[in-house]
Design an enzyme around this catalytic site. Sequence first.
Site, PDB file in Angstrom:
ATOM      1  N   MET A   1       2.755   2.945   4.666  1.00 41.39           N
ATOM      2  CA  MET A   1       2.965   2.596   3.272  1.00 41.39           C
ATOM      3  C   MET A   1       1.902   3.257   2.400  1.00 41.39           C
ATOM      4  O   MET A   1       0.976   3.897   2.901  1.00 41.39           O
ATOM      5  CB  MET A   1       2.933   1.073   3.106  1.00 41.39           C
ATOM      6  N   CYS A   2       2.012   3.056   1.117  1.00 43.73           N
ATOM      7  CA  CYS A   2       1.103   3.672   0.148  1.00 43.73           C
ATOM      8  C   CYS A   2      -0.165   2.837  -0.002  1.00 43.73           C
ATOM      9  O   CYS A   2      -0.305   1.776   0.601  1.00 43.73           O
ATOM     10  CB  CYS A   2       1.810   3.796  -1.200  1.00 43.73           C
TER      11      CYS A   2
END
Length: 254
Positions: free
Chosen positions: A1-2
Site C-alpha cells: 500500500m501507499c
Amino acid sequence: MCELLGMSANVPTDICFSFSGLLERGGNTGPHKDGWGITFYEGKGCRTFKDPEPSCQSEIAKLVKAYPIKSISVISHIRQGNRGRVCLENTHPFTRELWGREITYAHNGQLSNYHDLKPDYYRPVGNTDSELAFCWLLDKIREKYPKRPSNMASVFRYAAKLAHTLREKGVFNMLLTDGVYVLAYCTNNLHWITRRAPFGKATLIDADMVIDFQKETTPNDVVTVIATRPLTNDERWQKMEPGEFALFKMGEKI
C-alpha cells in the site's frame, strides 16, 4: 500500500527533514515506487509537485527536498499502485475547489465494491479508487453544506463520518486539508507526533540524518507531523486506532 505524510504548524515551517525520510521509502527502503506528490499551502493558494517516478530517484523530489518551502499545512504521498496505472493523473495528492478554497486529499489503502460511489458534481481525472472516493466525499460535503459554514471544524468532522462509510469498503487511511485544518483518518495504520518546546534531537529511520529541532525553531513553535509509519526512531509517536480521526489546526489537536 501507499504511505502518507502530513503536517500542521502554527508558523510557516519546512518539512524537509520528514520528507527526506519518506522519499527513501519510495523505492529504496520501501516498495512504494509508483509515484509521489506533495502539496504546500501558502495562504489561500497551494503549490503541488508530482512525479510518477519513484521518489528515491526523482529529480523533482530532490529539488523539493533541497528547497525549504515553508507552510503551515502540507500533505504528501508515495504510491504503491493497486488501482489504476502508474501515471501523473493517478498520482496523489488530489486537489479540488470548494467554496473558493483548495481542498487537498491523499489516501492510503485499497477499496472494493466502490463502483456505487457515483459523484454528480466532482469527477475523477484518473481511474483510481482513491480519486473517486475523494470526488464522492466532496460531493457529499457540498450537498450538506451548499455554502461555506462559519464553523469549518464541523465540515471536517462530517468528512470523518463519511470516511466511516468508505472504510466499510476496505482500507481507508486519509489526509484532508483546506490549508487551515488537517484531518487524519485511520483504518489500520497512521501515526502522529506533536513537537513543541523544549525541543530535542531526532533521527530518521530511513536515512542517515539527525536534526536538532532546538536550533531550527523558536520556543513558541508547535508542529504536528502525521505519517503512516513513524519516521524517527528516538521520538514517541501516537498510534491511531481503527476508525479514529484526529483534527489539527495550527499544529494543535482540536
